[in-house]
Scaffold this motif. Structure first.
Motif, PDB file in Angstrom:
ATOM      1  N   MET A  84      16.730  20.702  -2.749  1.00  0.00           N
ATOM      2  CA  MET A  84      16.533  19.823  -3.905  1.00  0.00           C
ATOM      3  C   MET A  84      17.580  20.106  -4.978  1.00  0.00           C
ATOM      4  SD  MET A  84      13.955  17.791  -3.239  1.00  0.00           S
ATOM      5  CE  MET A  84      13.249  17.191  -4.777  1.00  0.00           C
ATOM      6  N   ILE A  85      17.843  21.374  -5.237  1.00  0.00           N
ATOM      7  CA  ILE A  85      18.834  21.759  -6.253  1.00  0.00           C
ATOM      8  C   ILE A  85      20.218  21.263  -5.850  1.00  0.00           C
ATOM      9  CG2 ILE A  85      20.036  23.747  -7.263  1.00  0.00           C
ATOM     10  CD1 ILE A  85      17.300  25.203  -7.199  1.00  0.00           C
ATOM     11  N   LYS A  86      20.547  21.357  -4.559  1.00  0.00           N
ATOM     12  CA  LYS A  86      21.849  20.894  -4.070  1.00  0.00           C
ATOM     13  C   LYS A  86      22.038  19.404  -4.327  1.00  0.00           C
ATOM     14  CE  LYS A  86      24.853  21.182   0.015  1.00  0.00           C
ATOM     15  NZ  LYS A  86      24.926  21.593   1.443  1.00  0.00           N
ATOM     16  N   MET A  87      20.943  18.631  -4.290  1.00  0.00           N
ATOM     17  CA  MET A  87      21.012  17.193  -4.568  1.00  0.00           C
ATOM     18  C   MET A  87      20.934  16.899  -6.067  1.00  0.00           C
ATOM     19  SD  MET A  87      18.821  15.351  -1.511  1.00  0.00           S
ATOM     20  CE  MET A  87      17.355  16.372  -1.617  1.00  0.00           C
ATOM     21  N   GLY A  88      20.838  17.949  -6.903  1.00  0.00           N
ATOM     22  CA  GLY A  88      20.748  17.758  -8.351  1.00  0.00           C
ATOM     23  C   GLY A  88      19.367  17.365  -8.818  1.00  0.00           C
ATOM     24  N   LEU A  89      18.319  17.662  -8.015  1.00  0.00           N
ATOM     25  CA  LEU A  89      16.958  17.221  -8.317  1.00  0.00           C
ATOM     26  C   LEU A  89      16.077  18.380  -8.755  1.00  0.00           C
ATOM     27  CD1 LEU A  89      16.489  14.885  -5.203  1.00  0.00           C
ATOM     28  CD2 LEU A  89      17.370  14.271  -7.466  1.00  0.00           C
ATOM     29  N   ARG A  90      14.883  18.036  -9.237  1.00  0.00           N
ATOM     30  CA  ARG A  90      13.876  19.043  -9.559  1.00  0.00           C
ATOM     31  C   ARG A  90      13.276  19.599  -8.267  1.00  0.00           C
ATOM     32  NH1 ARG A  90      11.957  19.490 -14.736  1.00  0.00           N
ATOM     33  NH2 ARG A  90      13.168  18.249 -16.186  1.00  0.00           N
ATOM     34  N   VAL A  91      12.747  20.820  -8.344  1.00  0.00           N
ATOM     35  CA  VAL A  91      12.156  21.429  -7.149  1.00  0.00           C
ATOM     36  C   VAL A  91      10.765  20.854  -6.888  1.00  0.00           C
ATOM     37  CG1 VAL A  91      13.477  23.549  -7.471  1.00  0.00           C
ATOM     38  CG2 VAL A  91      11.161  23.384  -8.425  1.00  0.00           C
ATOM     39  N   LEU A  92      10.308  20.988  -5.647  1.00  0.00           N
ATOM     40  CA  LEU A  92       8.993  20.490  -5.249  1.00  0.00           C
ATOM     41  C   LEU A  92       7.940  21.587  -5.250  1.00  0.00           C
ATOM     42  CD1 LEU A  92       9.989  18.218  -2.220  1.00  0.00           C
ATOM     43  CD2 LEU A  92       9.045  17.439  -4.386  1.00  0.00           C
ATOM     44  N   SER A  93       8.361  22.846  -5.182  1.00  0.00           N
ATOM     45  CA  SER A  93       7.418  23.947  -5.007  1.00  0.00           C
ATOM     46  C   SER A  93       6.638  24.233  -6.284  1.00  0.00           C
ATOM     47  CB  SER A  93       8.171  25.211  -4.574  1.00  0.00           C
ATOM     48  OG  SER A  93       9.093  25.599  -5.577  1.00  0.00           O
ATOM     49  N   GLU A  94       5.536  24.964  -6.128  1.00  0.00           N
ATOM     50  CA  GLU A  94       4.717  25.383  -7.257  1.00  0.00           C
ATOM     51  C   GLU A  94       5.532  26.313  -8.154  1.00  0.00           C
ATOM     52  OE1 GLU A  94       1.307  25.375  -9.552  1.00  0.00           O
ATOM     53  OE2 GLU A  94       1.620  24.267  -7.688  1.00  0.00           O
ATOM     54  N   GLY A 119       0.785  -1.227   0.000  1.00  0.00           N
ATOM     55  CA  GLY A 119       0.000   0.000   0.000  1.00  0.00           C
ATOM     56  C   GLY A 119       0.813   1.271   0.000  1.00  0.00           C
ATOM     57  N   GLU A 120       2.145   1.169   0.048  1.00  0.00           N
ATOM     58  CA  GLU A 120       2.998   2.362   0.018  1.00  0.00           C
ATOM     59  C   GLU A 120       3.142   2.900  -1.402  1.00  0.00           C
ATOM     60  OE1 GLU A 120       6.544   3.262   2.951  1.00  0.00           O
ATOM     61  OE2 GLU A 120       6.780   1.270   2.096  1.00  0.00           O
ATOM     62  N   CYS A 121       3.345   4.218  -1.501  1.00  0.00           N
ATOM     63  CA  CYS A 121       3.749   4.850  -2.748  1.00  0.00           C
ATOM     64  C   CYS A 121       5.158   5.381  -2.533  1.00  0.00           C
ATOM     65  CB  CYS A 121       2.805   5.989  -3.126  1.00  0.00           C
ATOM     66  SG  CYS A 121       3.316   6.904  -4.601  1.00  0.00           S
ATOM     67  N   VAL A 122       6.110   4.839  -3.278  1.00  0.00           N
ATOM     68  CA  VAL A 122       7.523   5.188  -3.119  1.00  0.00           C
ATOM     69  C   VAL A 122       8.033   5.770  -4.424  1.00  0.00           C
ATOM     70  CG1 VAL A 122       9.840   4.279  -2.713  1.00  0.00           C
ATOM     71  CG2 VAL A 122       7.925   3.430  -1.358  1.00  0.00           C
ATOM     72  N   VAL A 123       8.684   6.939  -4.357  1.00  0.00           N
ATOM     73  CA  VAL A 123       9.274   7.536  -5.550  1.00  0.00           C
ATOM     74  C   VAL A 123      10.787   7.371  -5.477  1.00  0.00           C
ATOM     75  CG1 VAL A 123       9.257   9.841  -4.475  1.00  0.00           C
ATOM     76  CG2 VAL A 123       9.515   9.637  -6.938  1.00  0.00           C
ATOM     77  N   VAL A 124      11.373   6.900  -6.577  1.00  0.00           N
ATOM     78  CA  VAL A 124      12.825   6.705  -6.685  1.00  0.00           C
ATOM     79  C   VAL A 124      13.357   7.768  -7.633  1.00  0.00           C
ATOM     80  CG1 VAL A 124      14.676   5.099  -7.253  1.00  0.00           C
ATOM     81  CG2 VAL A 124      12.496   4.225  -6.363  1.00  0.00           C
ATOM     82  N   THR A 125      14.344   8.547  -7.190  1.00  0.00           N
ATOM     83  CA  THR A 125      14.846   9.633  -8.008  1.00  0.00           C
ATOM     84  C   THR A 125      16.364   9.721  -7.917  1.00  0.00           C
ATOM     85  OG1 THR A 125      14.487  11.965  -8.581  1.00  0.00           O
ATOM     86  CG2 THR A 125      14.667  11.438  -6.228  1.00  0.00           C
ATOM     87  N   GLY A 126      16.935  10.659  -8.645  1.00  0.00           N
ATOM     88  CA  GLY A 126      18.385  10.812  -8.706  1.00  0.00           C
ATOM     89  C   GLY A 126      18.788  11.290 -10.084  1.00  0.00           C
ATOM     90  N   GLU A 127      20.052  11.658 -10.245  1.00  0.00           N
ATOM     91  CA  GLU A 127      20.512  12.150 -11.540  1.00  0.00           C
ATOM     92  C   GLU A 127      20.468  11.042 -12.596  1.00  0.00           C
ATOM     93  OE1 GLU A 127      24.281  14.110 -11.261  1.00  0.00           O
ATOM     94  OE2 GLU A 127      23.582  15.570  -9.782  1.00  0.00           O
ATOM     95  N   ASP A 160      17.342  14.935 -15.256  1.00  0.00           N
ATOM     96  CA  ASP A 160      17.284  15.317 -13.852  1.00  0.00           C
ATOM     97  C   ASP A 160      17.435  16.828 -13.726  1.00  0.00           C
ATOM     98  OD1 ASP A 160      20.293  15.993 -13.346  1.00  0.00           O
ATOM     99  OD2 ASP A 160      20.315  14.074 -14.386  1.00  0.00           O
ATOM    100  N   GLY A 161      17.265  17.320 -12.496  1.00  0.00           N
ATOM    101  CA  GLY A 161      17.305  18.761 -12.267  1.00  0.00           C
ATOM    102  C   GLY A 161      18.638  19.395 -12.616  1.00  0.00           C
ATOM    103  N   ARG A 162      19.740  18.756 -12.205  1.00  0.00           N
ATOM    104  CA  ARG A 162      21.052  19.368 -12.443  1.00  0.00           C
ATOM    105  C   ARG A 162      21.337  19.500 -13.931  1.00  0.00           C
ATOM    106  NH1 ARG A 162      26.540  18.215 -12.987  1.00  0.00           N
ATOM    107  NH2 ARG A 162      26.289  15.956 -12.913  1.00  0.00           N
ATOM    108  N   HIS A 163      21.109  18.441 -14.691  1.00  0.00           N
ATOM    109  CA  HIS A 163      21.403  18.504 -16.116  1.00  0.00           C
ATOM    110  C   HIS A 163      20.408  19.390 -16.868  1.00  0.00           C
ATOM    111  CE1 HIS A 163      23.851  14.841 -15.170  1.00  0.00           C
ATOM    112  NE2 HIS A 163      24.680  15.539 -15.910  1.00  0.00           N
ATOM    113  N   MET A 164      19.177  19.480 -16.369  1.00  0.00           N
ATOM    114  CA  MET A 164      18.229  20.430 -16.954  1.00  0.00           C
ATOM    115  C   MET A 164      18.783  21.848 -16.845  1.00  0.00           C
ATOM    116  SD  MET A 164      14.566  21.689 -15.528  1.00  0.00           S
ATOM    117  CE  MET A 164      15.480  22.513 -14.215  1.00  0.00           C
ATOM    118  N   ARG A 165      19.342  22.182 -15.678  1.00  0.00           N
ATOM    119  CA  ARG A 165      19.876  23.532 -15.476  1.00  0.00           C
ATOM    120  C   ARG A 165      21.155  23.762 -16.285  1.00  0.00           C
ATOM    121  NH1 ARG A 165      16.955  22.580 -10.617  1.00  0.00           N
ATOM    122  NH2 ARG A 165      18.485  21.132  -9.775  1.00  0.00           N
ATOM    123  N   VAL A 166      21.983  22.718 -16.427  1.00  0.00           N
ATOM    124  CA  VAL A 166      23.199  22.827 -17.247  1.00  0.00           C
ATOM    125  C   VAL A 166      22.825  23.110 -18.707  1.00  0.00           C
ATOM    126  CG1 VAL A 166      25.118  21.503 -18.233  1.00  0.00           C
ATOM    127  CG2 VAL A 166      24.698  21.432 -15.776  1.00  0.00           C
TER     128      VAL A 166
END
Length: 477
Positions: free
Chosen positions: A252-262, A31-39, A435-441
């Motif tokens: 989130m940016i420091k981890m190289g990920l996309r942001v969570l905010s609106e 019943g869990e919802c787990v998201v796996v992320t990373g660069e 991922d977030g880091r490469h999107m910004r690059v």
């Protein structure tokens, strides 16, 4: 529901090659919802392939450790000893498929039928469900997902969001306990992403265990129970829901990920070079069969300007850009470049088009050859090394592009496009799989290219990317 104990996996039979997954231990409750992320390239997709049995049953390689699904052993080995698929694998792909439904990033890659209803019931037919039970289950899926309007339709005439719904319905047809999804939002517009979130909420309420490999994280806020961050084939961090939902954009940016905010509303920049447009699309009309895709469409684009082209799936964005690039011939109207009307077959000289699916644009056996194909650059040139380093591809320069992750392949094609130096560059969903880091690059690199005078058109649903790269937005309806 899912337990992995010290699982390691690497593709192929090369003993010297690094492991794509290293010593993964993980427990996921029913019943869990787990998201796996990373660069990109961190091992997310490989992890989903281990969970659904495709690694190593379809994607060959070396695997060790133990995997328990719904209390039953799928495979097990002692002290890191590689598993023999014939002797140590206790569950068949069919056994796993009855427990774990699968939804790939590109639904087209898992479709077997042309008709939507045929596709949804196919797995039930293969497992000898009675016709009565198939109809009952089809009604249950419709009640859950609201897909009545999608039944008995041609799959190839659906939008990306509609195809995604059909793929999820097909995965749910045999009532699995687990749903495994690989970047389900990658090709969805804003409305499609909202619909996906609502559907996931319903599936979670019904008791499905959901594992999602994903880069775009905002729509999963308040929905995911945990966020697992991977790096270089290992689990780096695990955030429980409370901690995950409180992560700031900076964290989130420091981890190289996309942001969570609106994402805030877009503000045009007004940046461009010169007062005369380099590209004019004038009164374009295009029909496919009886369906009118573009009707009297006109627009102007300037040097040094990055235009984001947005709109719902299926509205005609890609068709417009393929006409501009000369891949399609309009039925009415004209395309003018530098003030001159250019016929479709000759527009390729000035335009470079990067499509959505990187696999269709790979032609050579190494990354280095791919990015220098049809250029005047030698493979050892400083400019080539610079862009490959900027895009974190230099270490893969002698690898076959098809062996890379989806995000890495996307960066290879983008690097190839940027080295061509065409005056007009057109990108179709360039951040799909990024991922977030490469999107910004890449956003920074595109800005530098635009400053030097290139006219850039970007088809995208990625609002985070639009806000950091675009000068104006052209919204199609």
């Amino acid at each position: 529901m899912i337990e992995l104990k010290n699982v390691s996996f690497k593709y192929g039979s090369d003993k010297k090659r690094d492991y794509n997954l290293s010593d993964i231990s993980l427990r996921i409750k029913a019943g869990e919802c787990v998201v796996v992320t990373g660069e990109s390239g961190c091992g997310k997709t490989t992890l989903t392939r281990v969970l659904n049995g495709l690694c190593p049953n379809y994607f060959e390689g070396t695997i060790s450790g133990a995997y328990i699904l719904n209390g039953e052993t799928v495979f097990s080995s002692d002290e890191g000893k590689p598993i023999d698929i014939d002797e140590d694998y206790e569950k068949s792909l069919d056994d796993i498929g009855m427990l774990a439904g699968n939804v790939f990033q590109d639904p087209r890659s898992q479709f077997f039928s042309i008709n939507t209803t045929d596709e949804i019931v196919l797995a039930m037919e293969n497992r000898n469900f009675t016709r009565e039970r198939m109809n009952e289950r089809l009604k249950e899926i419709d009640d859950l997902m609201g897909i009545e309007k999608l039944l008995d339709k041609n799959l190839f005439k659906l939008s990306s969001g509609e195809k995604q719904k059909v793929a999820i319905a097909a995965a749910c047809s045999v009532e699995p306990k687990v749903l495994i999804m690989d970047e389900p939002s990658a090709n969805l517009d804003t409305e499609g992403t909202v619909q996906l979130r609502e559907l996931l909420k319903k599936l979670k309420t019904k008791g499905y265990t959901i594992v999602i490999s994903e880069h775009r994280m905002g729509y999963l806020k308040e929905l995911a129970d945990r966020m697992i961050v991977m790096r270089a084939g290992r689990i780096e961090k695990i955030f429980e829901a409370g901690d995950y939902n409180r992560l700031s954009d900076d964290e989130m940016i420091k981890m190289g990920l996309r942001v969570l905010s609106e994402i805030p509303e877009f503000v045009p920049t007004g940046r461009k070079i010169g007062d005369s447009p380099v590209l004019i699309v004038d009164n374009i009309r295009f029909k496919r069969g009886k369906k009118e895709i573009l009707n009297s469409f006109s627009a102007s684009f300037y040097r040094g300007e990055i235009t984001a082209i947005t709109g719902e799936n299926g509205v005609g964005k890609t068709t417009l850009c393929r006409i501009i690039a000369g891949e399609l011939r309009q039925q009415k109207g004209s395309v003018r470049i530098f003030g001159e009307t250019i016929q479709a077959g000759k527009r390729i000289r000035d335009c470079f088009f990067v499509g959505q699916d990187a696999d269709y644009q790979i032609f050579t056996p190494t990354v280095l050859q791919e990015v220098t194909l049809n250029t005047d650059l030698d493979g050892d040139e400083k400019e080539v090394e610079d862009i490959l380093n900027r895009f974190d591809l230099w270490e893969y320069r002698r690898r076959h592009p098809a062996s890379l992750s989806g995000g890495q392949k996307q960066r290879v094609i983008l690097a190839a496009a940027l080295l061509r130096n065409n005056p007009i560059l057109i990108l179709d969903e360039p951040t799909s799989g990024l991922d977030g880091r490469h999107m910004r690059v890449i956003a920074e690199y595109l800005r530098n290219v635009a400053v030097n005078g290139t006219c850039i058109l970007v088809i995208t649903h990625d609002r985070e990317f639009i806000n950091i790269v675009a000068d104006k937005v052209l919204n199609m309806k």
